[in-house]
Scaffold this active site. Sequence first.
Site, PDB file in Angstrom:
ATOM      1  N   TYR A 157       0.829  -1.211   0.000  1.00 40.71           N
ATOM      2  CA  TYR A 157       0.000   0.000   0.000  1.00 40.71           C
ATOM      3  C   TYR A 157       0.862   1.261   0.000  1.00 40.71           C
ATOM      4  CZ  TYR A 157      -3.940  -3.051   1.149  1.00 40.71           C
ATOM      5  OH  TYR A 157      -4.899  -4.037   1.125  1.00 40.71           O
ATOM      6  N   LYS A 196       5.264 -14.385   3.851  1.00 48.12           N
ATOM      7  CA  LYS A 196       5.450 -15.230   2.663  1.00 48.12           C
ATOM      8  C   LYS A 196       6.942 -15.262   2.344  1.00 48.12           C
ATOM      9  CE  LYS A 196       3.714 -17.680  -0.733  1.00 48.12           C
ATOM     10  NZ  LYS A 196       2.854 -18.891  -0.575  1.00 48.12           N
ATOM     11  N   ASP A 199      -0.580 -18.380   3.352  1.00 44.53           N
ATOM     12  CA  ASP A 199      -1.647 -19.236   2.805  1.00 44.53           C
ATOM     13  C   ASP A 199      -2.032 -20.313   3.822  1.00 44.53           C
ATOM     14  OD1 ASP A 199       0.998 -19.754   2.104  1.00 44.53           O
ATOM     15  OD2 ASP A 199       0.548 -20.616   0.150  1.00 44.53           O
ATOM     16  N   ASP A 252      -4.870  -6.887   5.820  1.00 45.81           N
ATOM     17  CA  ASP A 252      -6.166  -6.464   5.284  1.00 45.81           C
ATOM     18  C   ASP A 252      -7.012  -7.702   4.986  1.00 45.81           C
ATOM     19  OD1 ASP A 252      -8.202  -4.992   4.180  1.00 45.81           O
ATOM     20  OD2 ASP A 252      -7.069  -4.258   2.463  1.00 45.81           O
TER      21      ASP A 252
HETATM   22 MG    MG Z   1     -10.153  -4.181   4.217  1.00 45.78          MG
END
Ligand code: MG
Length: 341
Positions: A125, A173, A206, A230
Amino acid sequence: MAHTVTLLPGDGIGPEVVEATLHVLDATGVEIDWDWQEKVGAAAMGTYGTPLPDHILDSIREHGVALKGPITTPVGKGFRSVNVALRQRLDLYANVRPCSSLPGIETPFDDVDLIIFRENTEGLYAGIENYDPRLEIADSIARITRKGSERIIRFCFEYAQREGRELVTLAHKANILKRSSGMFLRIGEEIAGDFPDVAFNDRIIDNMCMQLVMYPEQYDCIVTTNLFGDILSDLAAGLVGGLGVVAGANIGDDYAVFEAVHGSAPDIAGQGKANPTALIRTAEMMLRHLDEKEAADAVRDGLNTSYKQAEHLTPDVGGEASTMDFAQYVADNVATALARS
Ligand code: MG
Ligand code: NAI
Protein backbone atom coordinates in the site's frame (compact mmCIF):
# COMPACT_ATOMS: atom_id res chain seq x y z
CA MET A 1 -13.64 17.24 31.56
CA ALA A 2 -15.16 16.91 28.09
CA HIS A 3 -13.13 15.28 25.32
CA THR A 4 -12.93 16.79 21.86
CA VAL A 5 -12.87 14.26 19.06
CA THR A 6 -12.88 14.69 15.27
CA LEU A 7 -15.85 12.90 13.68
CA LEU A 8 -15.84 11.72 10.06
CA PRO A 9 -19.21 10.11 9.29
CA GLY A 10 -17.92 8.97 5.85
CA ASP A 11 -20.30 7.76 3.14
CA GLY A 12 -22.40 4.71 2.22
CA ILE A 13 -23.54 3.13 5.51
CA GLY A 14 -21.11 5.44 7.39
CA PRO A 15 -23.62 8.13 8.48
CA GLU A 16 -26.12 5.42 9.60
CA VAL A 17 -23.70 3.48 11.78
CA VAL A 18 -22.22 6.73 13.13
CA GLU A 19 -25.67 8.00 14.21
CA ALA A 20 -26.33 4.67 15.94
CA THR A 21 -22.95 4.71 17.68
CA LEU A 22 -23.40 8.29 18.92
CA HIS A 23 -26.72 7.22 20.42
CA VAL A 24 -24.98 4.45 22.37
CA LEU A 25 -22.15 6.78 23.42
CA ASP A 26 -24.76 9.25 24.74
CA ALA A 27 -25.98 6.53 27.09
CA THR A 28 -22.52 6.31 28.71
CA GLY A 29 -22.73 9.92 29.93
CA VAL A 30 -19.15 10.61 28.77
CA GLU A 31 -18.98 14.19 27.51
CA ILE A 32 -17.60 14.40 24.00
CA ASP A 33 -17.54 17.54 21.83
CA TRP A 34 -17.51 16.36 18.24
CA ASP A 35 -15.68 18.28 15.54
CA TRP A 36 -17.84 17.16 12.59
CA GLN A 37 -16.01 16.82 9.26
CA GLU A 38 -18.67 15.74 6.82
CA LYS A 39 -17.03 16.53 3.50
CA VAL A 40 -14.39 13.92 2.80
CA GLY A 41 -13.79 11.50 -0.08
CA ALA A 42 -16.04 11.99 -3.14
CA ALA A 43 -18.10 14.57 -1.19
CA ALA A 44 -15.01 16.77 -0.75
CA MET A 45 -13.91 16.66 -4.40
CA GLY A 46 -16.50 19.21 -5.62
CA THR A 47 -15.86 21.77 -2.86
CA TYR A 48 -12.13 21.38 -2.24
CA GLY A 49 -10.81 19.59 -5.34
CA THR A 50 -9.21 16.94 -3.11
CA PRO A 51 -10.72 13.95 -1.30
CA LEU A 52 -8.70 14.68 1.86
CA PRO A 53 -8.54 18.44 2.54
CA ASP A 54 -5.81 19.67 4.90
CA HIS A 55 -8.27 21.05 7.48
CA ILE A 56 -9.37 17.47 8.26
CA LEU A 57 -5.80 16.41 8.99
CA ASP A 58 -5.34 19.59 11.06
CA SER A 59 -8.46 18.80 13.08
CA ILE A 60 -7.17 15.30 13.94
CA ARG A 61 -3.71 16.70 14.76
CA GLU A 62 -5.31 19.24 17.07
CA HIS A 63 -7.60 16.84 18.95
CA GLY A 64 -5.39 13.73 18.72
CA VAL A 65 -8.35 11.35 18.30
CA ALA A 66 -10.92 10.72 15.56
CA LEU A 67 -13.91 8.41 15.12
CA LYS A 68 -14.53 7.58 11.50
CA GLY A 69 -17.09 5.89 9.26
CA PRO A 70 -16.05 4.16 6.02
CA ILE A 71 -15.14 6.16 2.91
CA THR A 72 -15.69 4.77 -0.61
CA THR A 73 -12.64 4.40 -2.87
CA PRO A 74 -13.19 4.19 -6.65
CA VAL A 75 -12.00 0.81 -7.98
CA GLY A 76 -9.19 0.74 -10.58
CA LYS A 77 -9.35 4.51 -11.30
CA GLY A 78 -9.98 7.89 -9.63
CA PHE A 79 -8.52 9.18 -6.36
CA ARG A 80 -6.33 7.09 -4.09
CA SER A 81 -7.92 5.73 -0.93
CA VAL A 82 -8.57 8.44 1.68
CA ASN A 83 -8.44 5.71 4.34
CA VAL A 84 -4.92 4.70 3.33
CA ALA A 85 -3.85 8.36 2.93
CA LEU A 86 -5.05 9.22 6.47
CA ARG A 87 -3.02 6.36 7.95
CA GLN A 88 0.09 7.35 6.00
CA ARG A 89 -0.13 11.14 6.50
CA LEU A 90 -0.72 10.80 10.27
CA ASP A 91 1.78 7.91 10.56
CA LEU A 92 -0.82 5.64 12.17
CA TYR A 93 1.37 2.59 11.81
CA ALA A 94 -0.56 0.07 13.90
CA ASN A 95 -3.93 -1.17 12.67
CA VAL A 96 -5.37 -3.12 15.58
CA ARG A 97 -8.33 -5.39 14.79
CA PRO A 98 -9.71 -7.48 17.67
CA CYS A 99 -11.96 -10.30 16.58
CA SER A 100 -13.87 -12.17 19.25
CA SER A 101 -17.04 -14.30 19.35
CA LEU A 102 -20.30 -12.73 20.51
CA PRO A 103 -23.01 -14.80 22.19
CA GLY A 104 -26.17 -15.36 20.15
CA ILE A 105 -24.54 -15.35 16.69
CA GLU A 106 -24.46 -18.79 15.06
CA THR A 107 -20.94 -19.52 13.79
CA PRO A 108 -18.86 -22.72 13.55
CA PHE A 109 -16.80 -21.61 16.60
CA ASP A 110 -17.82 -19.92 19.84
CA ASP A 111 -14.40 -19.31 21.37
CA VAL A 112 -12.57 -17.10 18.89
CA ASP A 113 -10.47 -14.40 20.55
CA LEU A 114 -7.89 -13.01 18.15
CA ILE A 115 -6.25 -9.66 17.59
CA ILE A 116 -4.73 -8.85 14.23
CA PHE A 117 -1.96 -6.23 14.18
CA ARG A 118 -1.60 -5.03 10.60
CA GLU A 119 1.28 -2.79 9.49
CA ASN A 120 -0.57 0.25 8.21
CA THR A 121 1.75 2.57 6.30
CA GLU A 122 3.90 0.61 3.83
CA GLY A 123 4.09 -2.79 2.08
CA LEU A 124 1.98 -3.09 -1.08
CA TYR A 125 0.00 0.00 0.00
CA ALA A 126 3.09 2.25 -0.19
CA GLY A 127 1.66 3.74 -3.40
CA ILE A 128 4.78 2.96 -5.47
CA GLU A 129 3.07 1.96 -8.72
CA ASN A 130 4.20 2.14 -12.36
CA TYR A 131 2.35 1.41 -15.55
CA ASP A 132 3.83 1.30 -19.03
CA PRO A 133 0.82 1.67 -21.37
CA ARG A 134 2.86 0.74 -24.48
CA LEU A 135 4.04 -2.61 -23.17
CA GLU A 136 1.11 -3.02 -20.77
CA ILE A 137 3.39 -3.86 -17.88
CA ALA A 138 2.40 -2.81 -14.35
CA ASP A 139 4.36 -2.81 -11.08
CA SER A 140 3.13 -2.33 -7.52
CA ILE A 141 6.10 -2.36 -5.19
CA ALA A 142 5.81 -3.81 -1.69
CA ARG A 143 8.20 -1.60 0.24
CA ILE A 144 9.11 -3.02 3.65
CA THR A 145 11.50 -1.10 5.92
CA ARG A 146 13.30 -2.10 9.11
CA LYS A 147 11.84 0.93 10.89
CA GLY A 148 8.26 0.11 9.78
CA SER A 149 8.64 -3.57 10.67
CA GLU A 150 10.25 -3.00 14.05
CA ARG A 151 7.61 -0.60 15.30
CA ILE A 152 4.55 -2.72 14.37
CA ILE A 153 6.11 -5.94 15.70
CA ARG A 154 7.22 -4.23 18.91
CA PHE A 155 3.75 -2.64 19.28
CA CYS A 156 2.19 -6.12 19.02
CA PHE A 157 4.53 -7.69 21.59
CA GLU A 158 4.14 -4.79 24.02
CA TYR A 159 0.36 -5.06 23.73
CA ALA A 160 0.51 -8.84 24.26
CA GLN A 161 2.71 -8.43 27.34
CA ARG A 162 0.57 -5.65 28.85
CA GLU A 163 -2.74 -7.47 28.29
CA GLY A 164 -1.49 -10.89 29.45
CA ARG A 165 -1.76 -12.45 26.00
CA GLU A 166 0.27 -15.62 25.50
CA LEU A 167 1.20 -15.96 21.85
CA VAL A 168 2.31 -13.80 18.93
CA THR A 169 2.14 -15.39 15.47
CA LEU A 170 3.88 -13.60 12.58
CA ALA A 171 2.26 -14.21 9.17
CA HIS A 172 4.51 -13.85 6.09
CA LYS A 173 5.45 -15.23 2.66
CA ALA A 174 9.19 -15.41 3.25
CA ASN A 175 9.57 -18.58 1.19
CA ILE A 176 8.77 -16.65 -2.02
CA LEU A 177 9.20 -12.96 -1.12
CA LYS A 178 12.60 -13.67 0.37
CA ARG A 179 13.71 -10.06 0.64
CA SER A 180 10.64 -8.13 1.84
CA SER A 181 8.72 -10.78 3.76
CA GLY A 182 12.03 -12.43 4.68
CA MET A 183 13.25 -9.26 6.41
CA PHE A 184 9.93 -8.84 8.23
CA LEU A 185 10.22 -12.40 9.61
CA ARG A 186 13.88 -11.95 10.59
CA ILE A 187 13.04 -8.76 12.52
CA GLY A 188 10.16 -10.59 14.24
CA GLU A 189 12.52 -13.34 15.39
CA GLU A 190 14.94 -10.71 16.76
CA ILE A 191 12.26 -8.80 18.68
CA ALA A 192 10.69 -11.98 20.08
CA GLY A 193 13.91 -12.44 22.06
CA ASP A 194 13.12 -9.27 24.06
CA PHE A 195 9.77 -10.72 25.25
CA PRO A 196 10.49 -14.04 27.00
CA ASP A 197 6.99 -14.09 28.59
CA VAL A 198 5.20 -14.14 25.23
CA ALA A 199 5.46 -17.23 23.03
CA PHE A 200 6.28 -16.67 19.36
CA ASN A 201 5.75 -18.64 16.16
CA ASP A 202 5.30 -17.88 12.47
CA ARG A 203 3.08 -19.12 9.65
CA ILE A 204 3.25 -18.76 5.89
CA ILE A 205 0.24 -16.67 4.92
CA ASP A 206 -1.65 -19.24 2.81
CA ASN A 207 -1.32 -21.86 5.53
CA MET A 208 -2.32 -19.17 8.07
CA CYS A 209 -5.65 -18.75 6.22
CA MET A 210 -6.35 -22.48 6.36
CA GLN A 211 -5.31 -22.69 10.03
CA LEU A 212 -7.60 -19.80 10.95
CA VAL A 213 -10.71 -21.34 9.41
CA MET A 214 -9.98 -24.75 10.99
CA TYR A 215 -8.33 -24.01 14.35
CA PRO A 216 -8.92 -20.35 15.24
CA GLU A 217 -8.70 -21.15 18.96
CA GLN A 218 -4.97 -21.88 18.52
CA TYR A 219 -4.22 -18.24 17.66
CA ASP A 220 -4.03 -15.15 19.83
CA CYS A 221 -2.12 -12.09 18.51
CA ILE A 222 -1.22 -12.09 14.82
CA VAL A 223 1.23 -9.55 13.38
CA THR A 224 1.67 -9.10 9.65
CA THR A 225 2.33 -6.75 6.74
CA ASN A 226 -0.26 -4.43 5.20
CA LEU A 227 -2.00 -6.47 2.46
CA PHE A 228 -1.89 -9.77 4.36
CA GLY A 229 -3.39 -8.01 7.38
CA ASP A 230 -6.17 -6.46 5.28
CA ILE A 231 -7.16 -9.86 3.90
CA LEU A 232 -6.71 -11.80 7.17
CA SER A 233 -8.89 -9.36 9.09
CA ASP A 234 -11.88 -9.82 6.76
CA LEU A 235 -11.32 -13.60 6.99
CA ALA A 236 -11.22 -13.41 10.78
CA ALA A 237 -14.39 -11.26 10.77
CA GLY A 238 -16.09 -14.12 8.92
CA LEU A 239 -15.31 -16.43 11.87
CA VAL A 240 -17.33 -14.36 14.35
CA GLY A 241 -20.34 -13.17 12.36
CA GLY A 242 -19.02 -10.97 9.58
CA LEU A 243 -17.90 -7.42 8.93
CA GLY A 244 -20.85 -5.98 10.82
CA VAL A 245 -19.36 -6.94 14.20
CA VAL A 246 -15.59 -6.32 14.06
CA ALA A 247 -13.87 -3.21 15.43
CA GLY A 248 -10.61 -1.54 14.50
CA ALA A 249 -8.20 1.23 15.43
CA ASN A 250 -5.36 3.00 13.63
CA ILE A 251 -2.77 4.01 16.20
CA GLY A 252 0.43 6.03 15.88
CA ASP A 253 2.76 7.66 18.39
CA ASP A 254 0.83 10.97 18.27
CA TYR A 255 -2.71 10.34 16.98
CA ALA A 256 -5.37 7.64 16.82
CA VAL A 257 -8.21 7.17 14.31
CA PHE A 258 -10.89 4.67 15.29
CA GLU A 259 -12.76 2.96 12.44
CA ALA A 260 -14.42 -0.42 11.90
CA VAL A 261 -12.89 -2.98 9.53
CA HIS A 262 -15.79 -2.82 7.08
CA GLY A 263 -16.27 -0.51 4.09
CA SER A 264 -19.15 1.66 2.90
CA ALA A 265 -21.30 -1.39 1.94
CA PRO A 266 -23.02 0.22 -1.09
CA ASP A 267 -25.26 -2.87 -1.43
CA ILE A 268 -27.17 -1.99 1.77
CA ALA A 269 -26.52 1.76 2.19
CA GLY A 270 -29.50 3.98 3.00
CA GLN A 271 -31.77 1.08 3.94
CA GLY A 272 -31.35 1.01 7.73
CA LYS A 273 -29.97 -2.54 7.49
CA ALA A 274 -26.36 -1.94 8.52
CA ASN A 275 -25.15 -3.48 11.74
CA PRO A 276 -23.63 -0.74 13.93
CA THR A 277 -21.96 -3.28 16.26
CA ALA A 278 -18.60 -2.92 14.48
CA LEU A 279 -18.51 0.84 15.07
CA ILE A 280 -19.93 0.51 18.60
CA ARG A 281 -17.10 -1.90 19.47
CA THR A 282 -14.73 0.57 17.80
CA ALA A 283 -16.11 3.34 20.03
CA GLU A 284 -15.47 1.07 23.04
CA MET A 285 -11.80 0.92 21.97
CA MET A 286 -11.83 4.72 21.67
CA LEU A 287 -13.25 5.10 25.20
CA ARG A 288 -10.41 2.93 26.56
CA HIS A 289 -7.93 5.12 24.67
CA LEU A 290 -9.55 8.18 26.33
CA ASP A 291 -9.17 6.50 29.74
CA GLU A 292 -12.95 6.15 30.15
CA LYS A 293 -12.74 2.59 31.45
CA GLU A 294 -16.08 2.45 33.23
CA ALA A 295 -17.94 3.69 30.15
CA ALA A 296 -16.01 1.29 27.91
CA ASP A 297 -16.89 -1.67 30.16
CA ALA A 298 -20.56 -0.60 30.10
CA VAL A 299 -20.56 -0.53 26.28
CA ARG A 300 -18.97 -4.00 26.21
CA ASP A 301 -21.48 -5.37 28.74
CA GLY A 302 -24.45 -3.64 27.08
CA LEU A 303 -23.53 -5.20 23.73
CA ASN A 304 -23.00 -8.65 25.25
CA THR A 305 -26.38 -8.49 26.98
CA SER A 306 -28.02 -7.41 23.73
CA TYR A 307 -26.52 -10.35 21.85
CA LYS A 308 -27.31 -12.81 24.64
CA GLN A 309 -30.96 -11.77 24.61
CA ALA A 310 -30.73 -11.94 20.78
CA GLU A 311 -33.84 -9.83 20.22
CA HIS A 312 -33.68 -6.80 17.93
CA LEU A 313 -30.63 -8.01 16.00
CA THR A 314 -29.88 -6.68 12.49
CA PRO A 315 -30.38 -8.85 9.34
CA ASP A 316 -26.68 -9.72 8.82
CA VAL A 317 -26.71 -11.68 12.10
CA GLY A 318 -30.11 -13.27 11.65
CA GLY A 319 -32.51 -10.63 13.01
CA GLU A 320 -34.98 -8.17 11.55
CA ALA A 321 -34.25 -4.97 13.48
CA SER A 322 -33.14 -1.73 11.86
CA THR A 323 -29.82 -0.06 12.61
CA MET A 324 -31.43 2.45 14.99
CA ASP A 325 -33.75 -0.10 16.69
CA PHE A 326 -30.72 -2.19 17.56
CA ALA A 327 -28.81 0.90 18.74
CA GLN A 328 -31.71 1.89 21.00
CA TYR A 329 -31.73 -1.60 22.51
CA VAL A 330 -27.97 -1.49 23.13
CA ALA A 331 -28.20 2.04 24.60
CA ASP A 332 -30.82 0.80 27.10
CA ASN A 333 -28.57 -2.13 28.07
CA VAL A 334 -25.59 0.22 28.44
CA ALA A 335 -27.61 2.43 30.79
CA THR A 336 -28.59 -0.66 32.82
CA ALA A 337 -24.97 -1.82 32.98
CA LEU A 338 -23.88 1.61 34.23
CA ALA A 339 -26.62 1.75 36.86
CA ARG A 340 -25.45 -1.64 38.18
CA SER A 341 -21.75 -0.69 38.39
MG1 MG B 1 -10.15 -4.18 4.22
P1 NAI C 1 -17.63 -3.71 2.57
O1 NAI C 1 -17.00 -3.97 3.88
O2 NAI C 1 -18.21 -2.35 2.35
O3 NAI C 1 -18.79 -4.79 2.32
C1 NAI C 1 -18.55 -6.18 2.20
C2 NAI C 1 -19.84 -6.95 2.53
O4 NAI C 1 -20.07 -6.88 3.95
C3 NAI C 1 -21.08 -6.35 1.86
O5 NAI C 1 -21.95 -7.40 1.50
C4 NAI C 1 -21.70 -5.51 2.96
O6 NAI C 1 -23.10 -5.35 2.85
C5 NAI C 1 -21.33 -6.29 4.23
N1 NAI C 1 -21.16 -5.36 5.38
C6 NAI C 1 -20.13 -4.52 5.59
N2 NAI C 1 -20.33 -3.81 6.70
C7 NAI C 1 -21.52 -4.19 7.20
C8 NAI C 1 -22.29 -3.80 8.34
N3 NAI C 1 -21.86 -2.87 9.20
N4 NAI C 1 -23.48 -4.40 8.54
C9 NAI C 1 -23.93 -5.35 7.71
N5 NAI C 1 -23.26 -5.76 6.60
C10 NAI C 1 -22.06 -5.19 6.35
O7 NAI C 1 -16.53 -4.02 1.46
P2 NAI C 1 -16.48 -3.71 -0.10
O8 NAI C 1 -17.80 -3.97 -0.72
O9 NAI C 1 -15.30 -4.44 -0.57
O10 NAI C 1 -16.15 -2.15 -0.22
C11 NAI C 1 -17.10 -1.13 -0.46
C12 NAI C 1 -16.40 0.22 -0.44
O11 NAI C 1 -15.88 0.49 0.86
C13 NAI C 1 -15.21 0.32 -1.40
O12 NAI C 1 -15.25 1.61 -2.00
C14 NAI C 1 -14.01 0.20 -0.50
O13 NAI C 1 -12.88 0.87 -1.01
C15 NAI C 1 -14.52 0.90 0.76
N6 NAI C 1 -13.81 0.47 1.99
C16 NAI C 1 -13.54 1.43 2.91
C17 NAI C 1 -12.94 1.10 4.10
C18 NAI C 1 -12.68 2.18 5.09
O14 NAI C 1 -13.27 3.25 5.01
N7 NAI C 1 -11.82 1.96 6.04
C19 NAI C 1 -12.57 -0.30 4.42
C20 NAI C 1 -12.97 -1.25 3.41
C21 NAI C 1 -13.56 -0.87 2.23
